[in-house]
Scaffold this motif. Structure first.
Motif, PDB file in Angstrom:
ATOM      1  N   THR A  11      -4.589 -19.774  14.996  1.00  8.43           N
ATOM      2  CA  THR A  11      -4.455 -19.054  13.730  1.00  8.43           C
ATOM      3  C   THR A  11      -3.667 -19.889  12.736  1.00  8.43           C
ATOM      4  OG1 THR A  11      -4.498 -16.949  14.906  1.00  8.43           O
ATOM      5  CG2 THR A  11      -3.617 -16.918  12.664  1.00  8.43           C
ATOM      6  N   GLY A  12      -2.587 -20.504  13.187  1.00  5.67           N
ATOM      7  CA  GLY A  12      -1.765 -21.341  12.321  1.00  5.67           C
ATOM      8  C   GLY A  12      -2.557 -22.475  11.698  1.00  5.67           C
ATOM      9  N   SER A  35       8.768 -17.285  18.306  1.00  6.92           N
ATOM     10  CA  SER A  35       7.754 -16.259  18.535  1.00  6.92           C
ATOM     11  C   SER A  35       7.231 -15.658  17.236  1.00  6.92           C
ATOM     12  CB  SER A  35       8.307 -15.147  19.441  1.00  6.92           C
ATOM     13  OG  SER A  35       9.414 -14.511  18.820  1.00  6.92           O
ATOM     14  N   GLN A  36       7.929 -15.863  16.125  1.00  8.67           N
ATOM     15  CA  GLN A  36       7.454 -15.338  14.843  1.00  8.67           C
ATOM     16  C   GLN A  36       6.383 -16.229  14.205  1.00  8.67           C
ATOM     17  OE1 GLN A  36      10.791 -14.548  12.267  1.00  8.67           O
ATOM     18  NE2 GLN A  36      11.846 -13.363  13.828  1.00  8.67           N
ATOM     19  N   ALA A  37       6.192 -17.421  14.739  1.00 14.23           N
ATOM     20  CA  ALA A  37       5.148 -18.309  14.225  1.00 14.23           C
ATOM     21  C   ALA A  37       3.784 -17.820  14.711  1.00 14.23           C
ATOM     22  CB  ALA A  37       5.376 -19.745  14.697  1.00 14.23           C
ATOM     23  N   ALA A  38       2.760 -18.040  13.907  1.00  6.60           N
ATOM     24  CA  ALA A  38       1.400 -17.699  14.315  1.00  6.60           C
ATOM     25  C   ALA A  38       0.991 -18.564  15.506  1.00  6.60           C
ATOM     26  CB  ALA A  38       0.439 -17.925  13.145  1.00  6.60           C
ATOM     27  N   LYS A  39       0.101 -18.058  16.313  1.00  9.31           N
ATOM     28  CA  LYS A  39      -0.456 -18.841  17.419  1.00  9.31           C
ATOM     29  C   LYS A  39      -1.128 -20.092  16.843  1.00  9.31           C
ATOM     30  CE  LYS A  39       0.604 -15.812  20.567  1.00  9.31           C
ATOM     31  NZ  LYS A  39       2.053 -15.729  20.568  1.00  9.31           N
ATOM     32  N   MET A  50       2.923 -17.424   9.752  1.00  7.07           N
ATOM     33  CA  MET A  50       3.733 -16.501  10.538  1.00  7.07           C
ATOM     34  C   MET A  50       2.824 -15.517  11.281  1.00  7.07           C
ATOM     35  SD  MET A  50       6.752 -17.626   9.723  1.00  7.07           S
ATOM     36  CE  MET A  50       7.919 -16.351  10.194  1.00  7.07           C
ATOM     37  N   ASP A  51       3.308 -15.026  12.417  1.00  8.99           N
ATOM     38  CA  ASP A  51       2.570 -14.032  13.183  1.00  8.99           C
ATOM     39  C   ASP A  51       2.258 -12.845  12.273  1.00  8.99           C
ATOM     40  OD1 ASP A  51       1.409 -12.947  15.517  1.00  8.99           O
ATOM     41  OD2 ASP A  51       3.221 -11.789  15.907  1.00  8.99           O
ATOM     42  N   GLY A  52       1.018 -12.428  12.227  1.00  8.93           N
ATOM     43  CA  GLY A  52       0.621 -11.294  11.398  1.00  8.93           C
ATOM     44  C   GLY A  52       0.125 -11.664  10.015  1.00  8.93           C
ATOM     45  N   ASP A  53       0.195 -12.950   9.634  1.00  7.81           N
ATOM     46  CA  ASP A  53      -0.324 -13.351   8.325  1.00  7.81           C
ATOM     47  C   ASP A  53      -1.822 -13.091   8.265  1.00  7.81           C
ATOM     48  OD1 ASP A  53       2.081 -14.180   7.274  1.00  7.81           O
ATOM     49  OD2 ASP A  53       1.717 -16.325   7.589  1.00  7.81           O
TER      50      ASP A  53
END
Length: 145
Positions: free
Chosen positions: A101-102, A94-98, A34-37
């Motif tokens: 990064t993912g 949009s909440q998924a990490a790029k 997730m974005d921000g992980d």
């Protein structure tokens, strides 16, 4: 990180008509960064999953972990677990990490699960995959860490 885990008697992932990962008894783990992980999330998630007592003991109670039963893990990246369906009919992701990064967090998660002594198989990050499984129970659990 977010994961959907399913207790299985067997599971496999196919890409381009070729099985690239398969397991017998164990867990199918669909995982999404997730974005921000942060970099600590994969280890936290791996540890949590490895200790979940969701396999039956001799008395038929869910009292044994993946490690206890010597099960394997089939780990598949799935960014769609980040779907936001709160507005309209088309999910937003949009909440998924790029993707960069993912991928890094997914690969770290696979290493962390393996480091716990669990046999692992994987899908292919970003690929169009066909996942086949026989859900045991059925037992399906959603985890956010």
């Amino acid at each position: 990180m977010r994961a959907l885990i399913q207790r299985v008697t067997e599971a496999s992932v196919t890409v381009d008509d070729t099985i690239i990962g398969e397991i017998g008894t164990g867990l199918l783990i669909l995982v999404c960064a997730m974005d921000g992980d942060d970099p600590a999330k994969p280890e936290t998630l791996a540890t949590k999953i490895s200790k979940l007592r969701i396999f039956t003991d001799d008395a038929g109670k869910m009292n044994r972990s993946l490690v206890d039963v010597g099960g394997a893990a089939l780990i598949v990246s799935q960014f769609t677990l980040a779907a936001d369906t709160s507005r309209g009919n088309r999910p937003g992701f949009s909440q998924a990490a790029k993707p960069e990064t993912g991928r890094a967090l997914y690969e770290q998660f696979v290493r962390d699960v393996s480091a716990l002594g669990i046999a692992t198989a994987t899908g292919s990050f970003g690929a169009d995959m066909a996942v086949r499984l026989t859900n045991d129970g059925p037992v399906t659990i959603w985890l956010d860490v």
